[in-house]
Design a protein around this motif. Structure first.
Motif, PDB file in Angstrom:
ATOM      1  N   ARG A  57       2.368  16.237 -36.293  1.00 23.43           N
ATOM      2  CA  ARG A  57       2.527  16.967 -35.024  1.00 23.43           C
ATOM      3  C   ARG A  57       1.361  16.702 -34.078  1.00 23.43           C
ATOM      4  N   ASN A  58       0.151  16.652 -34.624  1.00 25.52           N
ATOM      5  CA  ASN A  58      -1.028  16.388 -33.787  1.00 25.52           C
ATOM      6  C   ASN A  58      -0.978  14.979 -33.203  1.00 25.52           C
ATOM      7  N   ALA A  59      -0.573  14.014 -34.012  1.00 23.97           N
ATOM      8  CA  ALA A  59      -0.463  12.636 -33.523  1.00 23.97           C
ATOM      9  C   ALA A  59       0.611  12.541 -32.445  1.00 23.97           C
ATOM     10  N   SER A  60       1.722  13.221 -32.660  1.00 22.07           N
ATOM     11  CA  SER A  60       2.800  13.213 -31.671  1.00 22.07           C
ATOM     12  C   SER A  60       2.342  13.840 -30.351  1.00 22.07           C
ATOM     13  N   ALA A  61       1.609  14.944 -30.451  1.00 20.60           N
ATOM     14  CA  ALA A  61       1.085  15.589 -29.242  1.00 20.60           C
ATOM     15  C   ALA A  61       0.121  14.662 -28.507  1.00 20.60           C
ATOM     16  N   THR A  62      -0.660  13.902 -29.258  1.00 27.42           N
ATOM     17  CA  THR A  62      -1.596  12.959 -28.647  1.00 27.42           C
ATOM     18  C   THR A  62      -0.842  11.838 -27.933  1.00 27.42           C
ATOM     19  N   PHE A  63       0.220  11.334 -28.555  1.00 24.64           N
ATOM     20  CA  PHE A  63       1.025  10.308 -27.900  1.00 24.64           C
ATOM     21  C   PHE A  63       1.708  10.859 -26.649  1.00 24.64           C
ATOM     22  N   ASP A  64       2.207  12.089 -26.724  1.00 25.66           N
ATOM     23  CA  ASP A  64       2.810  12.713 -25.543  1.00 25.66           C
ATOM     24  C   ASP A  64       1.790  12.831 -24.420  1.00 25.66           C
ATOM     25  N   PHE A  65       0.571  13.218 -24.767  1.00 28.82           N
ATOM     26  CA  PHE A  65      -0.511  13.302 -23.786  1.00 28.82           C
ATOM     27  C   PHE A  65      -0.773  11.926 -23.178  1.00 28.82           C
ATOM     28  N   GLY A  66      -0.796  10.900 -24.021  1.00 30.04           N
ATOM     29  CA  GLY A  66      -1.001   9.539 -23.524  1.00 30.04           C
ATOM     30  C   GLY A  66       0.084   9.121 -22.547  1.00 30.04           C
ATOM     31  N   ASP A  67       1.344   9.458 -22.858  1.00 27.11           N
ATOM     32  CA  ASP A  67       2.455   9.154 -21.948  1.00 27.11           C
ATOM     33  C   ASP A  67       2.251   9.818 -20.594  1.00 27.11           C
ATOM     34  N   LYS A  68       1.864  11.083 -20.630  1.00 24.41           N
ATOM     35  CA  LYS A  68       1.641  11.819 -19.374  1.00 24.41           C
ATOM     36  C   LYS A  68       0.441  11.266 -18.619  1.00 24.41           C
ATOM     37  N   LEU A  69      -0.602  10.943 -19.348  1.00 28.57           N
ATOM     38  CA  LEU A  69      -1.824  10.450 -18.717  1.00 28.57           C
ATOM     39  C   LEU A  69      -1.595   9.108 -18.021  1.00 28.57           C
ATOM     40  N   VAL A  70      -0.789   8.257 -18.625  1.00 31.93           N
ATOM     41  CA  VAL A  70      -0.476   6.965 -18.010  1.00 31.93           C
ATOM     42  C   VAL A  70       0.203   7.175 -16.648  1.00 31.93           C
ATOM     43  N   GLN A  71       0.945   8.258 -16.514  1.00 28.82           N
ATOM     44  CA  GLN A  71       1.670   8.520 -15.272  1.00 28.82           C
ATOM     45  C   GLN A  71       0.884   9.387 -14.274  1.00 28.82           C
TER      46      GLN A  71
END
Length: 116
Positions: A57-71
């Motif tokens: 779950r923590n890794a998934s949240a980090t990837f979600d954050f990365g997706d948002k940050l890229v945008q």
């Protein structure tokens, strides 16, 4: 030699592609780990599965954050996203610590309960 001048959109595309590959590798890793834990005869396998679930779950949240940050449109938007991510992770850490503590207490209680 050709001059390299990547635009913001090109960089976003490359970062998005990298995140997709990382997510896939992460999913494969956790599938392998879960298979190993499922076949484990260790008495703490259930706690390890729970911990693995938290890590996932923590890794998934980090990837979600990365997706948002890229945008992110600007630095202010990026800082807002980072603040929200940090708050969410602190809440997750609190919840996960509470859950792991409860699990450890149950395991300890079970270890000291007489078996007839």
């Amino acid at each position: 030699m050709a001059e390299i001048n990547p635009s913001a959109e090109n960089i976003r595309g490359m970062l998005t592609e990298a995140l997709v590959r990382l997510r896939k590798a992460n999913a494969e890793y956790f599938e392998l780990l879960e298979r190993g834990l499922s076949s484990s005869p260790l008495p703490i396998a259930d706690q390890a599965k729970q911990f693995c679930s938290f890590m996932q779950r923590n890794a998934s949240a980090t990837f979600d954050f990365g997706d948002k940050l890229v945008q992110a449109k600007d630095v202010q938007d990026a800082l807002k996203l980072q603040s929200e991510f940090f708050q969410g992770q602190m809440q997750a850490l609190t919840d996960q610590a509470r859950s792991m503590g409860e699990s450890a207490m149950k395991a300890a209680t079970g270890a000291f309960t007489p078996k007839y």
